[in-house]
Write a protein that holds these residues in place. Structure first.
Motif, PDB file in Angstrom:
ATOM      1  N   LEU A   1       0.848  -1.198   0.000  1.00 57.59           N
ATOM      2  CA  LEU A   1       0.000   0.000   0.000  1.00 57.59           C
ATOM      3  C   LEU A   1       0.881   1.244   0.000  1.00 57.59           C
ATOM      4  O   LEU A   1       2.071   1.161   0.330  1.00 57.59           O
ATOM      5  CB  LEU A   1      -0.864   0.014   1.271  1.00 57.59           C
ATOM      6  CG  LEU A   1      -1.841  -1.144   1.451  1.00 57.59           C
ATOM      7  CD1 LEU A   1      -2.397  -1.147   2.866  1.00 57.59           C
ATOM      8  CD2 LEU A   1      -2.971  -1.046   0.433  1.00 57.59           C
ATOM      9  N   PRO A   2       0.303   2.394  -0.317  1.00 59.49           N
ATOM     10  CA  PRO A   2       1.092   3.625  -0.197  1.00 59.49           C
ATOM     11  C   PRO A   2       1.572   3.799   1.252  1.00 59.49           C
ATOM     12  O   PRO A   2       0.854   3.453   2.186  1.00 59.49           O
ATOM     13  CB  PRO A   2       0.099   4.729  -0.576  1.00 59.49           C
ATOM     14  CG  PRO A   2      -0.939   4.052  -1.401  1.00 59.49           C
ATOM     15  CD  PRO A   2      -1.052   2.663  -0.842  1.00 59.49           C
ATOM     16  N   HIS A   3       2.742   4.333   1.399  1.00 65.85           N
ATOM     17  CA  HIS A   3       3.330   4.536   2.730  1.00 65.85           C
ATOM     18  C   HIS A   3       2.436   5.421   3.591  1.00 65.85           C
ATOM     19  O   HIS A   3       1.977   6.462   3.143  1.00 65.85           O
ATOM     20  CB  HIS A   3       4.715   5.180   2.573  1.00 65.85           C
ATOM     21  CG  HIS A   3       5.540   5.118   3.807  1.00 65.85           C
ATOM     22  ND1 HIS A   3       5.796   6.208   4.593  1.00 65.85           N
ATOM     23  CD2 HIS A   3       6.167   4.075   4.386  1.00 65.85           C
ATOM     24  CE1 HIS A   3       6.556   5.844   5.614  1.00 65.85           C
ATOM     25  NE2 HIS A   3       6.797   4.542   5.508  1.00 65.85           N
ATOM     26  N   GLY A   4       2.172   4.975   4.812  1.00 72.64           N
ATOM     27  CA  GLY A   4       1.442   5.818   5.759  1.00 72.64           C
ATOM     28  C   GLY A   4      -0.073   5.778   5.657  1.00 72.64           C
ATOM     29  O   GLY A   4      -0.748   6.479   6.402  1.00 72.64           O
ATOM     30  N   ASP A   5      -0.623   4.974   4.753  1.00 68.97           N
ATOM     31  CA  ASP A   5      -2.084   4.905   4.616  1.00 68.97           C
ATOM     32  C   ASP A   5      -2.653   3.893   5.619  1.00 68.97           C
ATOM     33  O   ASP A   5      -3.027   2.778   5.282  1.00 68.97           O
ATOM     34  CB  ASP A   5      -2.467   4.524   3.181  1.00 68.97           C
ATOM     35  CG  ASP A   5      -3.970   4.625   2.944  1.00 68.97           C
ATOM     36  OD1 ASP A   5      -4.726   4.799   3.930  1.00 68.97           O
ATOM     37  OD2 ASP A   5      -4.387   4.526   1.771  1.00 68.97           O
ATOM     38  N   THR A   6      -2.731   4.329   6.873  1.00 68.24           N
ATOM     39  CA  THR A   6      -3.160   3.449   7.964  1.00 68.24           C
ATOM     40  C   THR A   6      -4.615   3.025   7.815  1.00 68.24           C
ATOM     41  O   THR A   6      -4.981   1.902   8.152  1.00 68.24           O
ATOM     42  CB  THR A   6      -2.981   4.158   9.319  1.00 68.24           C
ATOM     43  OG1 THR A   6      -1.691   4.775   9.335  1.00 68.24           O
ATOM     44  CG2 THR A   6      -3.073   3.179  10.467  1.00 68.24           C
ATOM     45  N   GLN A   7      -5.424   3.924   7.305  1.00 66.06           N
ATOM     46  CA  GLN A   7      -6.852   3.605   7.176  1.00 66.06           C
ATOM     47  C   GLN A   7      -7.082   2.442   6.209  1.00 66.06           C
ATOM     48  O   GLN A   7      -7.807   1.498   6.527  1.00 66.06           O
ATOM     49  CB  GLN A   7      -7.608   4.855   6.703  1.00 66.06           C
ATOM     50  CG  GLN A   7      -9.099   4.772   7.002  1.00 66.06           C
ATOM     51  CD  GLN A   7      -9.861   5.945   6.404  1.00 66.06           C
ATOM     52  OE1 GLN A   7      -9.309   7.024   6.200  1.00 66.06           O
ATOM     53  NE2 GLN A   7     -11.124   5.723   6.119  1.00 66.06           N
TER      54      GLN A   7
END
Ligand code: GLU
Length: 276
Positions: free
Chosen positions: A225-231
């Motif tokens: 996933l894209p970095h930092g996309d916690t949701q």
């Protein structure tokens, strides 16, 4: 399927309402986006039977089934494009794909550039050799041998770090390596046992190639996933858990690995890591 059918039903209802009102779409009837931004662009492998395989315009394999399940849980319609190993981080960082499901091992190094949900499968690095090979029985027997692997993979990285005496040749895809192995240009191919089992069972290689069967790493497959996309990570993690609990994970394993006679090793099915 539920979510998707629901969306389709809503769309159909909308079309009916429009038609009933006679809201003269004046020729723009074909214009409205059919997916309303609901597409999930997933990068997969195109040349790895049992994992990610393109045949005409259909896609099959365990990764494809995982991607389809996750997309459905997210209420999205997946579209597939090829994500070769050396390009995975770039494809995510440049936003060319939304997600990667392509035998993509979770590593600390990659985590500096991209995010991961999972693991959804645990594989192990192994060797593929010609059927009549007797000298190569594990990574310690590779000194001076020509070994094929893929750029940007954990497989190639491990050989460079741990077995420096090996003549490593790196290509962009494992299917290229299999050709070189079958025609005698290289002596062995190294990558995950899942991938090797798929090639060994392909009709054109039957009786010609064999998997050594001594794994020497642990490969935890994650959804990139894209970095930092916690949701999104959380949503995908929930979907992966549900896939295991519902029995769909096992079904996908049997369907995709069964024909190659491959059985998941220790650690399967895995419990996904916490996000962030
Ligand atoms: N799972 C390993 C990796 O992510 C090897 C297989 C691949 O290159 O896709 O590097």
């Amino acid at each position: 399927m539920k979510t998707h059918l629901g969306a389709t039903a809503l769309l159909a209802a909308g079309v009916l309402t429009l038609a009933a009102c006679g809201a003269g779409a004046s020729g723009s009837g074909g214009a409205p986006a059919t997916d309303g931004g609901n597409t999930l662009r997933v990068g997969i492998k195109f040349d790895q039977p049992g994992l990610g395989l393109q045949t005409g315009n259909t896609y099959s394999g365990f990764d494809v089934d995982v991607a389809n399940y996750v997309a459905q849980e997210l209420g999205k319609t997946p579209t597939f494009s090829e994500a070769p190993s050396p390009q995975r981080e770039t494809l995510l960082k440049t936003g060319q794909v939304d997600m990667i499901v392509a035998t993509y091992s979770i590593t600390d190094k990659r985590k500096q550039e991209v995010g991961f949900a999972g693991p959804y499968f645990v594989a192990g690095q192994d060797l593929l050799v010609r059927q009549n090979e007797t000298a190569i029985t594990g990574p310690d027997t590779l000194t001076g041998k020509k070994l094929c692997s893929v750029k940007g993979s954990t497989s190639a990285q491990k050989v460079q770090t741990d077995y420096p005496g090996v003549q490593l040749q790196e290509y962009d895809t494992y299917s290229k390596c299999v050709e070189e192995l079958a025609n005698g240009t290289v002596d062995a191919l190294t990558t995950d046992n899942t991938i090797l089992a798929g090639y060994a069972s392909q009709q054109q290689y039957q009786g010609k190639l064999k998997v050594v069967g001594q794994t020497f790493s642990q490969e935890r497959y994650g959804v990139g996933l894209p970095h930092g996309d916690t949701q999104t990570c959380q949503q995908v993690t929930d979907a992966l858990k549900k896939m295991v609990e519902s029995g769909e994970w096992q079904k996908a394993v049997d369907k995709n690995f069964g024909p190659a006679g491959f059985k998941p090793g220790e650690g399967n099915p895995p419990t996904p890591d916490a996000c962030a």
